[in-house]
Write a protein that holds these residues in place. Structure first.
Motif, PDB file in Angstrom:
ATOM      1  N   LEU A  57       0.758  -1.240   0.088  1.00 47.58           N
ATOM      2  CA  LEU A  57       0.085  -0.082   0.008  1.00 47.58           C
ATOM      3  C   LEU A  57       0.941   1.285   0.082  1.00 47.58           C
ATOM      4  CD1 LEU A  57      -2.541  -1.158   2.425  1.00 47.58           C
ATOM      5  CD2 LEU A  57      -2.982  -1.080   0.124  1.00 47.58           C
ATOM      6  N   LEU A  58       2.036   1.122   0.500  1.00 44.83           N
ATOM      7  CA  LEU A  58       3.050   2.245   0.444  1.00 44.83           C
ATOM      8  C   LEU A  58       3.361   2.791  -0.841  1.00 44.83           C
ATOM      9  CD1 LEU A  58       4.866   1.079   3.702  1.00 44.83           C
ATOM     10  CD2 LEU A  58       3.355   3.085   3.472  1.00 44.83           C
ATOM     11  N   GLY A  59       3.539   1.747  -1.770  1.00 50.42           N
ATOM     12  CA  GLY A  59       4.119   1.689  -3.254  1.00 50.42           C
ATOM     13  C   GLY A  59       5.377   1.075  -3.446  1.00 50.42           C
ATOM     14  N   PRO A  60       5.995   0.928  -4.710  1.00 49.41           N
ATOM     15  CA  PRO A  60       7.110   0.033  -4.801  1.00 49.41           C
ATOM     16  C   PRO A  60       8.334   0.967  -4.235  1.00 49.41           C
ATOM     17  CG  PRO A  60       6.162   0.915  -6.876  1.00 49.41           C
ATOM     18  CD  PRO A  60       5.226   1.501  -5.641  1.00 49.41           C
ATOM     19  N   TRP A  61       8.556   2.231  -4.331  1.00 46.03           N
ATOM     20  CA  TRP A  61       9.801   2.768  -3.717  1.00 46.03           C
ATOM     21  C   TRP A  61       9.825   2.354  -2.278  1.00 46.03           C
ATOM     22  CZ3 TRP A  61      13.475   3.402  -6.717  1.00 46.03           C
ATOM     23  CH2 TRP A  61      13.484   3.576  -7.929  1.00 46.03           C
ATOM     24  N   TRP A  62       8.820   2.454  -1.557  1.00 45.42           N
ATOM     25  CA  TRP A  62       8.573   2.246  -0.137  1.00 45.42           C
ATOM     26  C   TRP A  62       8.992   0.678   0.211  1.00 45.42           C
ATOM     27  CZ3 TRP A  62       9.930   5.320   3.776  1.00 45.42           C
ATOM     28  CH2 TRP A  62       9.384   6.514   3.818  1.00 45.42           C
ATOM     29  N   CYS A  63       8.564  -0.042  -0.707  1.00 45.82           N
ATOM     30  CA  CYS A  63       8.797  -1.597  -0.644  1.00 45.82           C
ATOM     31  C   CYS A  63      10.201  -1.922  -0.852  1.00 45.82           C
ATOM     32  CB  CYS A  63       8.054  -2.357  -1.475  1.00 45.82           C
ATOM     33  SG  CYS A  63       6.148  -2.483  -0.999  1.00 45.82           S
ATOM     34  N   LEU A  64      10.753  -1.173  -1.785  1.00 43.30           N
ATOM     35  CA  LEU A  64      12.215  -1.285  -2.071  1.00 43.30           C
ATOM     36  C   LEU A  64      13.066  -0.974  -0.693  1.00 43.30           C
ATOM     37  CD1 LEU A  64      14.753  -2.164  -3.742  1.00 43.30           C
ATOM     38  CD2 LEU A  64      14.548   0.140  -4.887  1.00 43.30           C
ATOM     39  N   ALA A  65      12.546   0.205  -0.120  1.00 43.53           N
ATOM     40  CA  ALA A  65      13.438   0.856   0.906  1.00 43.53           C
ATOM     41  C   ALA A  65      13.150  -0.179   2.261  1.00 43.53           C
ATOM     42  CB  ALA A  65      12.846   2.101   1.318  1.00 43.53           C
ATOM     43  N   LEU A  66      12.100  -0.617   2.482  1.00 42.31           N
ATOM     44  CA  LEU A  66      11.848  -1.740   3.584  1.00 42.31           C
ATOM     45  C   LEU A  66      12.574  -2.960   3.344  1.00 42.31           C
ATOM     46  CD1 LEU A  66       7.884  -1.241   3.987  1.00 42.31           C
ATOM     47  CD2 LEU A  66       9.848  -0.839   5.791  1.00 42.31           C
ATOM     48  N   ALA A  67      12.742  -3.427   1.840  1.00 47.08           N
ATOM     49  CA  ALA A  67      13.615  -4.586   1.676  1.00 47.08           C
ATOM     50  C   ALA A  67      15.127  -4.177   2.132  1.00 47.08           C
ATOM     51  CB  ALA A  67      13.547  -5.090   0.274  1.00 47.08           C
ATOM     52  N   ILE A  68      15.482  -2.972   1.738  1.00 44.58           N
ATOM     53  CA  ILE A  68      16.892  -2.902   2.204  1.00 44.58           C
ATOM     54  C   ILE A  68      16.992  -2.923   3.642  1.00 44.58           C
ATOM     55  CG2 ILE A  68      18.727  -1.049   1.960  1.00 44.58           C
ATOM     56  CD1 ILE A  68      17.587  -0.610  -0.740  1.00 44.58           C
ATOM     57  N   ALA A  69      15.981  -2.180   4.416  1.00 45.90           N
ATOM     58  CA  ALA A  69      16.143  -1.964   5.568  1.00 45.90           C
ATOM     59  C   ALA A  69      16.106  -3.265   6.478  1.00 45.90           C
ATOM     60  CB  ALA A  69      14.941  -0.982   6.263  1.00 45.90           C
ATOM     61  N   PHE A  70      15.132  -4.148   5.840  1.00 46.86           N
ATOM     62  CA  PHE A  70      15.138  -5.791   6.558  1.00 46.86           C
ATOM     63  C   PHE A  70      16.320  -6.427   6.429  1.00 46.86           C
ATOM     64  CE2 PHE A  70      10.198  -5.411   6.372  1.00 46.86           C
ATOM     65  CZ  PHE A  70      10.061  -5.188   7.710  1.00 46.86           C
ATOM     66  N   THR A  71      16.975  -6.267   5.290  1.00 46.43           N
ATOM     67  CA  THR A  71      18.214  -6.888   4.800  1.00 46.43           C
ATOM     68  C   THR A  71      19.458  -6.314   5.794  1.00 46.43           C
ATOM     69  OG1 THR A  71      17.648  -7.317   2.700  1.00 46.43           O
ATOM     70  CG2 THR A  71      19.887  -7.698   3.138  1.00 46.43           C
ATOM     71  N   LEU A  72      19.464  -5.245   6.093  1.00 43.95           N
ATOM     72  CA  LEU A  72      20.440  -4.616   6.906  1.00 43.95           C
ATOM     73  C   LEU A  72      20.219  -4.821   8.267  1.00 43.95           C
ATOM     74  CD1 LEU A  72      21.325  -1.082   4.946  1.00 43.95           C
ATOM     75  CD2 LEU A  72      22.615  -3.317   4.723  1.00 43.95           C
ATOM     76  N   ALA A  73      18.889  -4.829   8.580  1.00 47.41           N
ATOM     77  CA  ALA A  73      18.644  -5.166  10.185  1.00 47.41           C
ATOM     78  C   ALA A  73      18.784  -6.591  10.415  1.00 47.41           C
ATOM     79  CB  ALA A  73      17.237  -4.803  10.604  1.00 47.41           C
ATOM     80  N   GLY A  74      18.682  -7.507   9.439  1.00 44.96           N
ATOM     81  CA  GLY A  74      18.622  -8.967   9.505  1.00 44.96           C
ATOM     82  C   GLY A  74      20.143  -9.219   9.659  1.00 44.96           C
ATOM     83  N   LEU A  75      21.074  -8.668   8.726  1.00 49.74           N
ATOM     84  CA  LEU A  75      22.343  -8.945   8.899  1.00 49.74           C
ATOM     85  C   LEU A  75      23.273  -8.710  10.061  1.00 49.74           C
ATOM     86  CD1 LEU A  75      23.562  -7.807   5.387  1.00 49.74           C
ATOM     87  CD2 LEU A  75      23.541 -10.010   6.131  1.00 49.74           C
ATOM     88  N   TRP A  76      22.679  -7.267  10.789  1.00 48.41           N
ATOM     89  CA  TRP A  76      23.030  -6.918  11.959  1.00 48.41           C
ATOM     90  C   TRP A  76      22.564  -8.009  13.110  1.00 48.41           C
ATOM     91  CZ3 TRP A  76      19.944  -5.972  16.048  1.00 48.41           C
ATOM     92  CH2 TRP A  76      20.589  -5.285  17.343  1.00 48.41           C
ATOM     93  N   ALA A  77      21.180  -8.212  13.072  1.00 48.88           N
ATOM     94  CA  ALA A  77      20.701  -9.181  14.166  1.00 48.88           C
ATOM     95  C   ALA A  77      21.231 -10.551  13.985  1.00 48.88           C
ATOM     96  CB  ALA A  77      19.362  -9.278  13.871  1.00 48.88           C
ATOM     97  N   LEU A  78      21.203 -11.224  13.019  1.00 49.76           N
ATOM     98  CA  LEU A  78      21.741 -12.657  12.869  1.00 49.76           C
ATOM     99  C   LEU A  78      23.365 -12.533  13.078  1.00 49.76           C
ATOM    100  CD1 LEU A  78      19.866 -13.555   9.563  1.00 49.76           C
ATOM    101  CD2 LEU A  78      19.181 -13.892  11.928  1.00 49.76           C
ATOM    102  N   SER A  79      24.126 -11.637  12.974  1.00 47.26           N
ATOM    103  CA  SER A  79      25.539 -11.634  13.291  1.00 47.26           C
ATOM    104  C   SER A  79      25.684 -11.506  14.713  1.00 47.26           C
ATOM    105  CB  SER A  79      26.399 -10.278  12.791  1.00 47.26           C
ATOM    106  OG  SER A  79      25.956  -9.360  13.194  1.00 47.26           O
ATOM    107  N   ARG A  80      24.602 -11.422  15.504  1.00 46.65           N
ATOM    108  CA  ARG A  80      24.947 -11.449  17.066  1.00 46.65           C
ATOM    109  C   ARG A  80      23.933 -12.285  17.873  1.00 46.65           C
ATOM    110  NH1 ARG A  80      25.954  -6.813  15.001  1.00 46.65           N
ATOM    111  NH2 ARG A  80      26.824  -5.311  15.743  1.00 46.65           N
TER     112      ARG A  80
END
Length: 147
Positions: A34-57
């Motif tokens: 519902l936020l649109g494609p650019w926000w979905c892309l931004a969320l994908a990047i944010a989840f990826t970076l947050a996931g890498l941080w979390a999983l490394s810990r």
């Protein structure tokens, strides 16, 4: 910090839901369309970076246990980013089904990334699954499928 990393990895505990936590983890981010494609892309990047941080810990997360679903959120958001603004329910369901199929079947590079292990492998297989699902969605749009 470990508690925060666990909350990120499980999307606030969603990864503990049964059955099929990966499917649930993918489904909870569907409203992002519902936020649109650019926000979905931004969320994908944010989840990826947050996931890498979390999983490394989280040493217990290095082998991609079922409770880790931040990777599904990243991949699903990437697939959703390939839908047009205002995409209908059929298109969203197609993005969901394609992403889940790529994530479960793990074709080619998705499977290779999954076998890498570690935080990068855990995240990368789902990001690639979202990428390939997105390619299929974009090809369908180019071919005139309106969904």
């Amino acid at each position: 910090m470990t508690r925060l990393a666990w909350l990120v990895a499980t999307l606030g505990g969603v990864g503990r839901l049964r059955p099929a936590p990966g499917t649930v983890g993918s489904a909870v981010v569907l409203p992002a369309v519902l936020l649109g494609p650019w926000w979905c892309l931004a969320l994908a990047i944010a989840f990826t970076l947050a996931g890498l941080w979390a999983l490394s810990r989280l040493p217990a997360a290095q082998d991609d246990p079922g409770w880790v679903v931040v990777d599904e959120a990243a991949g699903q958001c990437l697939a959703l980013a390939c839908l047009p603004a205002g995409a209908g329910v059929v298109s969203v369901l197609a993005a969901f089904a394609l992403f889940r199929a790529m994530d479960i079947l793990k074709p080619g590079p998705v499977g290779r990334a999954d076998r890498m292990g570690g935080a990068l492998g855990v995240m990368l297989d789902d990001v690639l699954a979202g990428f390939f699902a997105g390619i299929v969605l974009l090809a369908a749009r180019a071919a005139g499928w309106a969904g």
